[in-house]
Write a protein that holds these residues in place. Structure first.
Motif, PDB file in Angstrom:
ATOM      1  N   LYS B 235       0.839  -1.191   0.000  1.00 32.45           N
ATOM      2  CA  LYS B 235       0.000   0.000   0.000  1.00 32.45           C
ATOM      3  C   LYS B 235       0.873   1.239   0.000  1.00 32.45           C
ATOM      4  O   LYS B 235       1.847   1.331   0.721  1.00 32.45           O
ATOM      5  N   GLN B 239      -3.180   4.902  -1.226  1.00 33.42           N
ATOM      6  CA  GLN B 239      -4.037   3.727  -1.090  1.00 33.42           C
ATOM      7  C   GLN B 239      -4.595   3.619   0.322  1.00 33.42           C
ATOM      8  O   GLN B 239      -5.751   3.215   0.499  1.00 33.42           O
ATOM      9  N   PHE B 240      -3.813   3.974   1.297  1.00 31.12           N
ATOM     10  CA  PHE B 240      -4.317   3.989   2.667  1.00 31.12           C
ATOM     11  C   PHE B 240      -5.400   5.049   2.824  1.00 31.12           C
ATOM     12  O   PHE B 240      -6.409   4.833   3.516  1.00 31.12           O
ATOM     13  N   SER B 243      -8.522   3.658   1.365  1.00 27.10           N
ATOM     14  CA  SER B 243      -9.140   2.634   2.215  1.00 27.10           C
ATOM     15  C   SER B 243      -9.818   3.272   3.425  1.00 27.10           C
ATOM     16  O   SER B 243     -10.905   2.834   3.841  1.00 27.10           O
ATOM     17  N   SER B 244      -9.228   4.329   3.984  1.00 28.74           N
ATOM     18  CA  SER B 244      -9.868   5.013   5.118  1.00 28.74           C
ATOM     19  C   SER B 244     -11.153   5.697   4.665  1.00 28.74           C
ATOM     20  O   SER B 244     -12.159   5.714   5.398  1.00 28.74           O
ATOM     21  N   ASN B 246     -13.059   4.635   2.245  1.00 29.54           N
ATOM     22  CA  ASN B 246     -14.036   3.563   2.046  1.00 29.54           C
ATOM     23  C   ASN B 246     -14.663   3.134   3.374  1.00 29.54           C
ATOM     24  O   ASN B 246     -15.876   2.896   3.449  1.00 29.54           O
ATOM     25  N   ILE B 247     -13.842   3.063   4.403  1.00 31.35           N
ATOM     26  CA  ILE B 247     -14.363   2.697   5.730  1.00 31.35           C
ATOM     27  C   ILE B 247     -15.334   3.760   6.214  1.00 31.35           C
ATOM     28  O   ILE B 247     -16.432   3.453   6.723  1.00 31.35           O
ATOM     29  N   VAL B 405     -13.251   8.934  -3.991  1.00 27.16           N
ATOM     30  CA  VAL B 405     -12.407   7.732  -4.050  1.00 27.16           C
ATOM     31  C   VAL B 405     -11.892   7.525  -5.467  1.00 27.16           C
ATOM     32  O   VAL B 405     -10.719   7.194  -5.672  1.00 27.16           O
ATOM     33  N   GLU B 409      -8.026   7.462  -6.405  1.00 25.94           N
ATOM     34  CA  GLU B 409      -7.451   6.258  -7.012  1.00 25.94           C
ATOM     35  C   GLU B 409      -6.778   6.570  -8.334  1.00 25.94           C
ATOM     36  O   GLU B 409      -5.716   6.061  -8.655  1.00 25.94           O
TER      37      GLU B 409
END
Lengths: 164, 433
Positions: B235, B239-240, B243-244, B246-247, B405, B409
């Motif tokens: 990652k 990318q982190f 992902s945060s 997305n959470i 996002v 990305e």
């Protein structure tokens, strides 16, 4: 020499930023329920204002860590994140104003009815600005994880040459 | 009066004519023998050397010639001056050989025995190494140097000729023998290529199949690549961040649904209570007024931030605006949630008064004012509840779409976007040029 942001350090910084935002959200949401003593309210307001200051410090430290800033192209960085900087400072001013006015009116009786038109307007502005602050600050925190801000590139070199 | 002894001692130098006598024609010869060092110059220009040794047996030809010279000198025959050849040696110092050289018929001027270019020997020691010049001076004998292949310093034709001859000799003999070895190899020494590699170990040579070794190496490389992929972080920071986000989006999606349900419940409850009278409403709802207000703000704030992220309103572009106006995106949900937030905040004073309700000490001046304010509050409460429900309805159509996002990305966050390029003139003026 450009240095990339390490993942571990970025994780820690992002979590700290999220924590500061969550603390501020809880303060904004539930201080109206915690009007037991005026001192408690004062402490809570002070903590909220300190959290805002810490958030500003952290975001500026992230700015200083970027290669763009180290290359001297400060204007570009500020131009790109100007919305965050403006919203943070406006929100901080609104918080200070609301807390000072509210504490002034509620110091003798925390449950006193102080809801005049002006205070309602300031209250609505401060709470709405808080939402904008959460959004812009979170977005900036995520964008500052872009590795390109910490790397040398042809565009940065060209911009640097233009400004020499 | 000439001294007959030195004249008798002298033989004409090999390969030199009479005109060359006066000059030291140091045509170099093949460096096959070393001569013993000679003495220094004599006043009359002759060089006398003590007994000079015969050339070493290493160089066969020169040995033969010198031996022949010796023989002719001993026999007393006149040695005709040889035509200038590659093998002439400039005589620098007289030596024993010169002593026994026969005299020439024509009076020969005193001249030095030519020596090889590379060697001037004096008293048995190599003195200097000077190129051949026209001077007829005694020089210390030079040390013979082995001329290396590829040297371009030599300008003396004789030496080059000698070397050429040497190379011819060497090449001829070597190639002959090499060819003999190459083409005349016996049958038992033929090459038989095997599909094996012989690896040297302490105990000796060990044969190993080439295919096995190649396979083993490929496997090792694969394992190394896998190990490297495992150790290196998969990652990146962006990318982190994704992902945060997305959470956060998943959590707030649940909150938005919960908010819609709470709003529906609260609307129904307030409507039912208000039907029974405002006193009953105040009596039953006063404990819920401020907690519901705080809950509304908490959930509306998170929902508003999430729907702003979902549409990434801070980075609008033309296509997004057109699609939002034509209701092809969930941007309308931003208005719903923001409206609901502002409506909720605007009735915080009434919620506070309801929470502070005391039948004995009413916060309102009279019942008329209380009823009008509560009627307004019920209406605004209905709007406050409906807007998040409408927002949830819009969100639920496309719950997984997230423009922020996607932009993170793609790393589409072009930092040049929105920044005008610096004008050249402005840059020059600002830099003070």
């Amino acid at each position: 020499m450009p240095t990339a942001m390490h993942l571990g350090r970025y994780k820690l910084i992002l979590w700290v930023q999220y924590l500061l935002l969550v603390i501020d959200l809880f303060m904004n949401s539930f201080t109206e329920l915690l009007r037991f003593e005026n001192v408690i309210l004062l402490v809570l307001y002070v903590i909220q204002d300190i959290c805002i200051l810490f958030a500003v410090i952290v975001v500026f430290l992230l700015f200083f860590n970027t290669y763009i800033f180290q290359a001297g192209l400060v204007g570009i960085l500020i131009n790109k994140f100007k919305s965050t900087i403006i919203v943070v400072f406006v929100y901080f001013c609104l918080c200070i104003g609301l807390h000072v006015w509210g504490m002034t009116m509620r110091w003798d009786d925390p449950n006193k009815d102080i809801w005049n038109n002006g205070y309602i307007a300031l209250f609505v502005l401060q709470r709405t600005a808080a939402v904008l602050y959460y959004y812009t600050y979170k977005r900036s925190a995520l964008r500052l994880g872009d590795p390109r801000l910490y790397q040398d590139s042809e565009w940065i070199r060209k911009e640097f040459e233009k400004r020499r | 009066m000439s001294d007959p002894a030195p004249a008798r001692r002298k033989l004409p130098p090999l390969g030199q004519t009479g005109s060359d006598v006066g000059s030291l024609d140091r045509t170099p010869r093949k460096k096959k023998k070393k001569r013993p060092p000679a003495t220094g110059d004599s006043p009359d220009g002759e060089t006398h050397s003590p007994g000079r040794a015969l050339p070493k047996p290493g160089s066969a030809r020169s040995l033969t010639e010198s031996e022949s010279n010796l023989e002719t000198a001993r026999s007393g025959r006149v040695i005709p001056s040889r035509p200038k050849s590659k093998k002439t040696r400039p005589s620098v110092n007289t030596d024993t050989l010169e002593d026994i050289e026969d005299e020439d018929e024509s009076p020969r001027p005193q001249k030095k025995r030519t020596k090889p270019r590379e060697q001037l020997v004096e008293n048995g020691h190599i003195v200097s190494d000077e190129p051949v010049t026209g001077r007829s001076v005694d020089r210390p004998k030079k040390k013979k140097k082995k001329k290396k292949v590829g040297m371009t310093e030599s300008t003396n034709i004789g030496l080059e000729a000698d070397l050429q001859e040497l190379e011819d000799d060497v090449i001829t003999e070597a190639t002959d023998s090499y060819e003999e070895i190459r083409y005349g190899a016996p049958a038992f020494m033929r090459s038989e290529p095997l599909n094996k590699l012989f690896i040297e170990q302490k105990s000796g040579f060990k044969a190993a199949s080439k295919e096995k070794i190649a396979r083993k190496r490929a496997m090792n490389q694969q394992q190394q690549a896998l190990a490297l992929a495992e150790t290196t972080p998969t990652k990146s920071t962006i990318q982190f961040a994704v992902s945060s986000q997305n959470i956060f989006r998943t959590f707030v999606l649940f909150l938005q649904g919960l908010l819609a349900g709470v709003c529906l419940w609260q609307i129904i409850t307030v409507y039912l209570l208000s039907q029974k009278g405002y006193d009953v409403l105040l009596e039953q709802y006063k404990q819920l007024a401020m907690p519901v207000q705080c809950m509304y703000y908490f959930m509306l704030a998170l929902s508003t931030v999430a729907v702003f992220d979902k549409n990434d309103i801070a980075r609008p572009n033309k296509s997004f605006i057109i699609r939002s106006v034509t209701m092809q995106t969930t941007a309308i949900a931003c208005l719903f949630y923001l409206g609901g937030l502002m409506f909720s905040l605007s009735i915080v004073n009434i919620d506070d008064r309801i929470s502070q309700y005391d039948p004995e000490k009413s916060p309102w001046e009279d019942d008329a004012a209380r009823d009008s304010e509560l009627k307004k509050w019920v209406t605004l409460n209905l709007v406050r509840g409906l807007l998040p429900m409408l927002g949830w309805f819009v969100i639920s159509i496309s719950p997984k779409s997230d423009r922020l996002v996607k932009n993170l990305e793609k790393a589409d966050e072009n930092i040049l976007e929105g920044i005008e390029p610096v004008d050249q003139d402005t840059a020059l003026r600002s830099s003070g040029v």
